[in-house]
Each structure stands twice: as C-alpha cells, then as structure tokens.
Design an enzyme around this catalytic site. Sequence first.
Site, PDB file in Angstrom:
ATOM      1  CB  CYS A  77      87.526  29.588  39.886  1.00 21.35           C
ATOM      2  SG  CYS A  77      88.380  31.016  39.221  1.00 21.35           S
ATOM      3  CG  ASN A  89      75.715  25.059  43.348  1.00 22.91           C
ATOM      4  OD1 ASN A  89      76.534  24.900  42.446  1.00 22.91           O
ATOM      5  ND2 ASN A  89      75.640  26.182  44.061  1.00 22.91           N
ATOM      6  CB  ILE A 122      76.629  23.823  39.022  1.00 27.85           C
ATOM      7  CG1 ILE A 122      75.325  23.902  39.820  1.00 27.85           C
ATOM      8  CG2 ILE A 122      76.414  23.879  37.518  1.00 27.85           C
ATOM      9  CD1 ILE A 122      74.178  23.104  39.316  1.00 27.85           C
ATOM     10  CG  ASN A 173      80.749  32.115  44.443  1.00 28.35           C
ATOM     11  OD1 ASN A 173      79.899  31.220  44.485  1.00 28.35           O
ATOM     12  ND2 ASN A 173      81.347  32.488  43.327  1.00 28.35           N
ATOM     13  CB  THR A 174      78.128  28.997  47.414  1.00 27.68           C
ATOM     14  OG1 THR A 174      79.215  28.511  46.625  1.00 27.68           O
ATOM     15  CG2 THR A 174      76.945  29.291  46.525  1.00 27.68           C
ATOM     16  CG  ASN A 216      83.192  33.013  40.022  1.00 26.99           C
ATOM     17  OD1 ASN A 216      83.587  33.043  41.191  1.00 26.99           O
ATOM     18  ND2 ASN A 216      82.560  31.971  39.515  1.00 26.99           N
ATOM     19  N   GLY A 251      73.600  36.857  48.971  1.00 33.73           N
ATOM     20  CA  GLY A 251      73.588  35.704  49.867  1.00 33.73           C
ATOM     21  C   GLY A 251      72.273  35.624  50.598  1.00 33.73           C
ATOM     22  CE  LYS A 269      77.128  28.106  35.506  1.00 35.62           C
ATOM     23  NZ  LYS A 269      77.130  27.761  36.935  1.00 35.62           N
TER      24      LYS A 269
HETATM   25  C1  LIG Z   1      72.879  26.506  41.030  1.00 39.85           C
HETATM   26  C2  LIG Z   1      73.854  27.600  41.287  1.00 39.85           C
HETATM   27  C3  LIG Z   1      74.807  27.925  40.313  1.00 39.85           C
HETATM   28  C4  LIG Z   1      75.712  28.967  40.548  1.00 39.85           C
HETATM   29  N1  LIG Z   1      76.625  29.307  39.577  1.00 39.85           N
HETATM   30  C5  LIG Z   1      77.462  30.363  39.781  1.00 39.85           C
HETATM   31  C6  LIG Z   1      78.351  30.784  38.753  1.00 39.85           C
HETATM   32  O1  LIG Z   1      78.394  30.261  37.642  1.00 39.85           O
HETATM   33  N2  LIG Z   1      79.175  31.832  39.031  1.00 39.85           N
HETATM   34  C7  LIG Z   1      79.170  32.494  40.230  1.00 39.85           C
HETATM   35  O2  LIG Z   1      79.923  33.451  40.413  1.00 39.85           O
HETATM   36  N3  LIG Z   1      78.313  32.119  41.224  1.00 39.85           N
HETATM   37  C8  LIG Z   1      77.466  31.081  41.008  1.00 39.85           C
HETATM   38  N4  LIG Z   1      76.584  30.717  41.991  1.00 39.85           N
HETATM   39  C9  LIG Z   1      76.565  31.474  43.262  1.00 39.85           C
HETATM   40  C10 LIG Z   1      75.510  32.570  43.224  1.00 39.85           C
HETATM   41  O3  LIG Z   1      75.769  33.512  42.203  1.00 39.85           O
HETATM   42  C11 LIG Z   1      75.447  33.301  44.588  1.00 39.85           C
HETATM   43  O4  LIG Z   1      76.718  33.860  44.850  1.00 39.85           O
HETATM   44  C12 LIG Z   1      75.084  32.374  45.736  1.00 39.85           C
HETATM   45  O5  LIG Z   1      74.122  31.412  45.321  1.00 39.85           O
HETATM   46  C13 LIG Z   1      74.551  33.144  46.957  1.00 39.85           C
HETATM   47  O6  LIG Z   1      73.354  33.821  46.651  1.00 39.85           O
HETATM   48  P1  LIG Z   1      71.895  33.213  46.997  1.00 39.85           P
HETATM   49  O7  LIG Z   1      71.930  32.755  48.422  1.00 39.85           O
HETATM   50  O8  LIG Z   1      70.948  34.347  46.734  1.00 39.85           O
HETATM   51  O9  LIG Z   1      71.679  32.066  46.054  1.00 39.85           O
HETATM   52  C14 LIG Z   1      75.674  29.679  41.782  1.00 39.85           C
HETATM   53  C15 LIG Z   1      74.714  29.342  42.753  1.00 39.85           C
HETATM   54  C16 LIG Z   1      73.807  28.316  42.519  1.00 39.85           C
HETATM   55  C17 LIG Z   1      72.790  28.000  43.589  1.00 39.85           C
END
Ligand SMILES: Cc1cc2nc3c(=O)[nH]c(=O)nc-3n(C[C@H](O)[C@H](O)[C@H](O)COP(=O)(O)O)c2cc1C
Length: 315
Positions: free
Chosen positions: A127, A67, A69, A189-190, A124, A240, A43
């Site tokens: 941000c 999310n 978070i 990332n998201t 990351n 992703g 994380k």
């Molecule tokens: C609950 C949650 C917490 C996340 N926390 C972080 C984080 O702390 N740092 C980060 O770089 N990405 C974070 N992400 C993004 C994921 O690492 C990833 O880039 C994103 O969810 C896309 O992948 P996925 O579709 O397989 O989930 C988070 C995603 C989720 C769902």
Amino acid sequence: MIDLSVRVGGLTLANPVMPASGTFAEGLDKAIDFNRLGAFVTKTITRELRAGNPLPRVVERPGGLINSIGIPSKGVPYFLEHTLPYYASYQPPLVVSISAPTAEDFAHLAAELTRPEISAIEANISCPNIEEDGKAFAMRAASTEAVVRQLRAATPLPLWVKLTPNTGDLPEVANAAEAAGADALVVANTILAMAIDLQTFKPCLGNVMGGLSGPAVKPIVLRQVYQCARTVGIPVIGCGGISTTEDAVEYLLAGATAVQVGTATFVQPAAMTTIIDGLAKFCERRELDRISDLIGAVINEEADEPELAWVAPRS
Ligand SMILES: Cc1cc2nc3c(=O)[nH]c(=O)nc-3n(C[C@H](O)[C@H](O)[C@H](O)COP(=O)(O)O)c2cc1C
C-alpha cells in the site's frame, strides 16, 4: 497417513493451504469445512473506516481478474467485536492482514491487534507510503526495512510480510524484510494492470488501474517465489494463480513452505479443500511421507546459482 504439516514463520500449520487476503470471508463456511484449512487469513484491515475505491472494481480478462477494490474497512472496533470472536470458534490459526499509510500507523495497529486470539500478523506493505512519495512500501528495500523494523518492535506475534510483485528489486526487498525481523514472506500481491472498454473507450475500472490475479500471474509469481526462497532464510508463502493441486505442488517445489489461494475460490468455492486432498494423494503417489519433502525440491541441474544476472545470489 501423510504428514501435511508445515512450520511457517512461528506457526505450525496442519497443512500448507490457506486463503489469500481479501478473497475469503465468513460466508464461505457454507461451502467448506473451515477446520480443514491450514490457517485463516483475513481481508486487510486498517485503523480507520475506509470506503474503498470507485466502482466498477472488478473486471475479468482471459486467465485472470483485475480488481481495484482498495481496502474498504470497518475499522478495528468492528473487527474486535465481530470478526475475531467468529474465527475463535474454529481450530486453524488466525492470521490478520493489516495495512496503514505510515510506518508508525502500521506499528500502532500491530500493537492493538496483539491478542491471544490472533496467531500472526500479515503486513500488507503493498500500500502507498504517504510519508514518502506515495509508492508502496514494498517497492523499495529501504522503505520495506523501515516499516518492518517498526512492526517488529510493536508486536511479539509472528510477523508475515506480504510483498508486491511490481518491483524490480524483489530479492533486495525480501532481504530487507528478513533483516528487519520478518518471520515469513508472502509472495505476492497482485500485478499492476489495466483494461479498456471498447464501447466507451474508458478504462474498465473506476480507479483506472487495478491488480491482476488468477492463473495468468502464476508463472511470474512462481519465478518470484523461487528467487525469494533462494535469497532469504525465512519461509516464503507462495500466492498467485493457484487453482489446482498441481499449481500448489509447483510452488512448493520452487521453495514455498505454504500457499495461499485467492481468485480460484471465486470460481470454485471448495478449491482450497480440493487442493488439500490432492496434496495428500500426490504424496501417496510419489511415496512421500511428508509434504515438507517437496519444499524447494526443484532440481536445477544446470547451475548452483541462477544464470540470469539480475537474480540475487543465495545469501
Ligand atoms: C477481490 C480481491 C481482493 C483482494 N484484497 C486483498 C487485501 O485486502 N489484502 C491483500 O493483501 N491482498 C488482497 N488481494 C490479493 C490476494 O490476496 C492475492 O495476493 C492475489 O489475488 C494473488 O493470488 P490469486 O492469484 O490466487 O488470487 C485481493 C485480491 C482480490 C482478487
């Protein structure tokens, strides 16, 4: 015996599958054998203690999760005392995800974490950059280049840079990260998103907006991985919406050297090891000796260069 190993940004991984930052924690050792993973990705941690965003922080939508978070963090001393020794007892290399509000803070944190137990830093940079206008560093090439240059100077560890899918300048941002010294890119990332509660007419998330992840984002991020892999010379790690072996293969074909699995682990705790087994079987069926033969093997018979004007040409 299929060779599943891949070489990613300064590291050789036993296989190309690892968790996405923030979707994986120590407790998952009850569900899977951690020694089977290609790598660990923690994380995101920050230097200071952070509480994270207001509740509620997660809402489900068809095919995805939104999310907000934020980055709750127990800080560096806790990480060094508790988290680091825990991962040191396992074989896969440890990649530590970091974040900071300024380029200088990023560099301090990377220097502080330059230790033998840590195999790579994942920055990351999705941000906010508080020294400019609060936009994420990775939204623009100039701010990406500035922060990655400082990070590069601060640590000899392999440096992976995680990009945001929310920029229209992704190939330029990818080029800037490479030029500034990144060893690999994580795409992505998201995707910025929102949901509204029809009972209350209020946004579902305490932070109003959040990041979409899960199967819904896969075609978009797959396209971005394809674009980035054609643009840069360093490895691209796809992230992703990967839930199945087929999803992972698609990312490898698009040019990813490795993949990160996030939201799928919430649905299926053994998703990563199932995908690893599936990759070996896929290679067997296709009579491939090495998984690395799939990397970038998509066949584009139409054109050497992508047809769409906004796709940056291969450098
Ligand atoms: C609950 C949650 C917490 C996340 N926390 C972080 C984080 O702390 N740092 C980060 O770089 N990405 C974070 N992400 C993004 C994921 O690492 C990833 O880039 C994103 O969810 C896309 O992948 P996925 O579709 O397989 O989930 C988070 C995603 C989720 C769902």
